[in-house]
Design a protein around this motif. Structure first.
Motif, short mmCIF file in Angstrom:
data_model
loop_
_atom_site.label_atom_id
_atom_site.label_comp_id
_atom_site.label_asym_id
_atom_site.label_seq_id
_atom_site.Cartn_x
_atom_site.Cartn_y
_atom_site.Cartn_z
N ASP A 100 60.94 -25.25 23.71
CA ASP A 100 62.32 -25.20 23.22
C ASP A 100 62.65 -23.91 22.50
O ASP A 100 63.80 -23.71 22.07
CB ASP A 100 62.61 -26.40 22.31
N SER B 249 63.60 -25.44 28.82
CA SER B 249 63.70 -25.53 27.37
C SER B 249 63.70 -26.97 26.88
O SER B 249 63.82 -27.22 25.67
CB SER B 249 64.96 -24.82 26.88
N PRO C 247 63.27 -20.04 22.96
CA PRO C 247 63.48 -19.07 24.05
C PRO C 247 62.51 -17.90 24.02
O PRO C 247 62.06 -17.43 25.07
CB PRO C 247 64.92 -18.61 23.82
#
Length: 382
Positions: free
Chosen positions: A26, A49, A28
């Motif tokens: 989750d 994600s 980036p």
């Protein structure tokens, strides 16, 4: 007219597609860093994600290994792993868990219980994760290669069987002309020498006809299109017809038959006639004393049995492979080595069994059939 199959083989030099590696995190920045680390000519990196995005990617792509972050909102890595294990499509994908939490044996056990093959703690050493992913990518590529080889082999076998069927089908017409011409020569007012030549041509043509029939049967068996049509029949009647024909084909061989019990049953008369014909012809060819004995036994309530015996002996090393096809490479033979293979396959299609043994100076072939064969069977015998 027999058509060739339309399926095409995979070219031998067809390149393998890059292996997909799934990364689920989750954060980036973690996805960008992992993608930069792992992407190569042989690796295609898929990033997600969330667990939901990961499941969507898994529905679309074949994945070599999945790297799952343990701590994610909505669906953590353990929950995603359990969903993957619950689907046949994704159950076999290796899973490596990634976590920033301190090492905790309970946490690790939970990960392995969810199906993990490894459990790595952040920050992760690049060469460690690269080496582990490389192993699973290589295993995935090996599975791809095995699948390609299996596909090519299946195509080659299918093509060979189709060509065999075409060849044997198309040989029947010119062979029938040869047979008719040989028969005409025998009937003409010609010299004894010419008549002998005609007889030799006739015998050779009949032998070729039997080989073609065996090749056609072999092609049907290997293609899984062998059908039997059981119907009420008397084994004694079928056997007598076969023996009468065998006596004409082998005038120098004494063929004697005995029977006991009730020989009525339900089976495919044409196929069983071919079984008996192959057994008797094989015995007549190898009988040391020119005598063949055929025994029919219907004394058992649920089974019919046939024994065909002749003086002689089979090499003990050959006995276990006697019913295999193309035994010419194992044992000198004047035929294709398909006769006994076809016997065994036809008998198996009826739910029966075939065996051979040496007994007191004789070769004894035995066939056992259920008195009532299955009403509808087809396909390759096993």
């Amino acid at each position: 007219m027999i058509d060739f199959p339309l399926n095409r083989a995979v070219p031998a030099d067809a390149p393998l597609a890059p292996a997909n590696v799934l990364i689920v995190d989750d954060v980036p920045q973690n996805l960008v860093a992992m993608e930069a680390l792992l992407r190569s000519d042989q690796v295609n990196v898929l990033t997600a994600s969330s667990g939901a995005q990961a499941l969507e990617l898994l529905l679309l792509h074949d994945v070599a290994v999945a790297l799952l972050d343990v701590h994610m909102p909505d669906m953590n890595g353990f929950a995603l792993a359990e969903l993957m294990r619950g689907s046949p499509r994704t159950a076999g994908i290796p899973i490596i868990f990634l976590t920033a939490s301190p090492q905790d044996p309970v946490h690790a056990f939970q990960g392995y219980d969810a199906g993990a093959v490894d459990f790595l703690h952040k920050p992760i050493e690049p060469h460690v994760i690269g080496g582990k992913v490389k192993v699973f990518v290589e295993l995935h590529r090996q599975r791809q290669l095995l699948a390609l080889h299996a596909q090519r082999l299946e195509h080659a076998l299918s093509l060979n069987e189709t060509m065999l069927a075409v060849m044997t089908h198309d040989l029947r017409t010119p062979l029938s002309v040869v047979t008719l011409c040989a028969d005409a020569i025998e009937r003409m007012p010609v010299s004894p020498e010419t008549r002998v030549i005609g007889q030799r041509i006739q015998r050779s043509a009949l032998r070729m006809s039997r080989m073609i029939s065996q090749l056609l049967d072999f092609s049907r068996i290997r293609s899984g299109v062998l059908h039997i049509e059981p119907a009420p029949t008397d084994l004694a009647v079928v056997a007598q017809q076969v023996i009468d024909e065998a006596r004409q084909a082998h005038p120098g061989t004494s063929i004697q038959a005995t029977s006991t019990g009730n020989l009525a049953g339900t089976f495919d008369a044409d196929r069983i006639a071919q079984v008996l014909s192959n057994l008797v012809a094989n015995a007549a060819q190898h009988a040391d004393d020119g005598k063949v004995r055929v025994g029919l036994d219907g004394a058992s309530g649920g089974t019919l049995s046939v024994t065909v015996s002749n003086r002689g002996r089979i090499d003990e090393a050959l006995l276990p492979r006697l019913f295999e096809p193309f035994k010419g490479v194992l044992h000198a033979s004047s035929g294709l080595g398909l006769g006994l293979y076809i016997v065994d396959q036809f008998v198996r299609a009826h739910g029966g069994s075939s065996s051979a043994r040496n007994h007191e100076g004789e070769v004894v072939m035995t066939v056992r059939l259920p008195r009532h064969a299955p009403v509808a069977t087809s396909g390759r015998a096993t």
